[in-house]
Design an enzyme around this catalytic site. Sequence first.
Site, PDB file in Angstrom:
ATOM      1  N   ASP A   3      36.736  56.613  46.443  1.00  0.00           N
ATOM      2  CA  ASP A   3      36.991  55.173  46.342  1.00  0.00           C
ATOM      3  C   ASP A   3      38.342  54.923  45.663  1.00  0.00           C
ATOM      4  OD1 ASP A   3      36.896  52.407  45.936  1.00  0.00           O
ATOM      5  OD2 ASP A   3      34.736  52.434  45.577  1.00  0.00           O
ATOM      6  N   SER A  33      30.397  46.405  45.406  1.00  0.00           N
ATOM      7  CA  SER A  33      31.682  46.111  44.788  1.00  0.00           C
ATOM      8  C   SER A  33      31.555  44.973  43.771  1.00  0.00           C
ATOM      9  CB  SER A  33      32.715  45.797  45.876  1.00  0.00           C
ATOM     10  OG  SER A  33      34.021  45.750  45.350  1.00  0.00           O
ATOM     11  N   HIS A  92      35.776  53.170  49.632  1.00  0.00           N
ATOM     12  CA  HIS A  92      35.212  51.893  49.182  1.00  0.00           C
ATOM     13  C   HIS A  92      34.467  51.233  50.332  1.00  0.00           C
ATOM     14  CE1 HIS A  92      34.796  48.714  46.274  1.00  0.00           C
ATOM     15  NE2 HIS A  92      35.215  47.814  47.154  1.00  0.00           N
TER      16      HIS A  92
END
Length: 264
Positions: free
Chosen positions: A206, A152, A238
Amino acid sequence: MSSLVRFLFTLAAAIAAASLLVASLRRRAPPPGLPAKLIPSSHMAGRNRSFVLWLHGLGDSGPANEPIRNLFSAPEFRLAKWSFPSAPRAPVSCNNGFVMPSWFDIHELPMSAGSPQDEAGVLKAVEKVHAMIDREVADGIHPENIFVCGFSQGGALTLASVLLYPKKLGGGAVFSGWVPFGSSVTEKISPEARKTPFLWSHGMADKVVLFEAGQAGPPFLQSAGVNCEFKAYPDLGHSLSKEELLYLESWIKSRLNASQEKDG
């Protein structure tokens, strides 16, 4: 005790001490006829050692990600050093200024390909990552045995850090990340850095960093002349999956072997 007896005791003690010294020297010396190539040099030791730097996502911490290393059980990782640093705490715009661990500011979530970016903050964080890499290089680890990975926000920082490092590294691995700056940054990428390969993995489900943001990565790298392997995971949101990490293990392993064979 007569002088003769004292002399004999002294002589015996001297002989015993000499024997111990000879035995000690024999243990330290290499066996006669041992080929020089079997004695590891500092150069070869540097080639066999590796360093994996893992950069966590927004609000997370380094220690919370340390179990990742347990999946990397291949012999090639026996001499690997791992580092899981934690981001500094800072206010984050997308969370109404709430203070949390963050490598740089994030203006909005979900992240899309066109979301505004904190380029100045990213470049400041890159300096910190480069300092971590420089320490390992100074300690004798070859740059091509250094791998930077991140999830991320950490994935976005991985991209920036690897691209802007002046030397070729072993590789950069981006998980559910995005491109955190504009195309003008490509002018700062050195010829050596353009040789560093990337692995980019992203979940198609995601909802935090949209799949489109991940998809924008490989074309960006291609335009800069950088090789990138992109892997999409249809049912992944995610998060990190075991499948992604096992593939990362094989991806790094193949590059470690190639690096050592080239130097052999």
